[in-house]
Motif scaffolding. Sequence first.
Motif, short mmCIF file in Angstrom:
data_model
loop_
_atom_site.label_atom_id
_atom_site.label_comp_id
_atom_site.label_asym_id
_atom_site.label_seq_id
_atom_site.Cartn_x
_atom_site.Cartn_y
_atom_site.Cartn_z
N SER A 1 7.26 11.82 -1.95
CA SER A 1 7.34 11.78 -0.40
C SER A 1 6.46 10.59 -0.08
O SER A 1 5.90 10.49 1.22
CB SER A 1 6.27 13.15 -0.17
N TRP A 2 6.21 9.60 -0.94
CA TRP A 2 5.32 8.47 -0.62
C TRP A 2 6.06 7.20 -0.19
O TRP A 2 7.38 7.09 -0.81
CB TRP A 2 4.20 8.11 -1.37
N ASN B 1 0.86 -1.18 -0.19
CA ASN B 1 -0.03 0.20 0.13
C ASN B 1 0.89 1.29 0.01
O ASN B 1 1.90 1.30 0.40
CB ASN B 1 -1.02 -0.13 0.96
N LEU B 2 0.39 2.39 -0.27
CA LEU B 2 0.91 3.62 -0.40
C LEU B 2 0.69 4.60 0.80
O LEU B 2 -0.61 4.48 1.30
CB LEU B 2 0.82 4.48 -1.69
N SER B 3 1.70 4.66 1.52
CA SER B 3 1.61 5.74 2.84
C SER B 3 2.67 6.63 3.05
O SER B 3 3.89 6.54 2.48
CB SER B 3 1.39 4.71 4.21
#
Length: 258
Positions: free
Chosen positions: A99-100, A84-86
């Motif tokens: 920045s992810w 997942n992207l966070s």
Amino acid sequence: MITIDKLCYNSKLRYVNAGEKFAFAMLTLIACVGSRSIAAAAFVLLATGILTVYKGGIPLFRYLHFLKIPLAFLLLSTLAIMFNLSHTPGDLISLPLGSWYLSASREDLAYAFQLIATALGAVSCLYFLSFNTPMPDILDVLRAMHCPRLIIELMLLIYRFIFVLLEISSAISTSQKSRLGNINYKTSLKSFGALASALFIRAMKKSNALYDAMESRCYMGTIHVLSENYPPRKKEVLYIVVFEILLYAFAIWRKFFL
């Protein structure tokens, strides 16, 4: 005849009461899905695999081949769950994307394994039923359970048309190959489009011919199929009851006491 149907009619468990096999498969599937436990799923996968291969006489390589099909889909789908992207990096994998972070945690990995194991266990229950029980026997069980008549007849007609469409598509495909219809990618796409359109037209003609044949034989809204009745055996019923009690006890213990 498709491969699963051939294996089904050659199974050593074919002549076991269909209600026993149906009850065993459905109760085991419910326990496997309800527990959401890797251990319970592995136990179900092992038990149904032994029954299908050892008792049913289904070749091991065939059984594993059919298990690879859902496994491939599960591996691809669980990747979307695991990664997942966070904005914060994960404790297992972290790939910076500006920045992810494309990250995965240990909890996500454990959940992915749990999902794969549970799905494979459920599929193995359905494989046990489909590899050892002919379709007419399954429909007899559904009829005895007072399943709506319309659903049963639709299942019967769909099952019948699977073979019709496979036979037609195989004949068209052979004809196309003999005329170099798959010599390159562009020609293959054109041939596939022609096959799909011809198959649709043939299916409509076949369905109209089937309905006319049924009407000429006094079809009154119910399809009557000659079925064979194999009485249940007390010994087999006892084995199923003991197995399900142990499985449900193990699933409840894993879910609520661990």
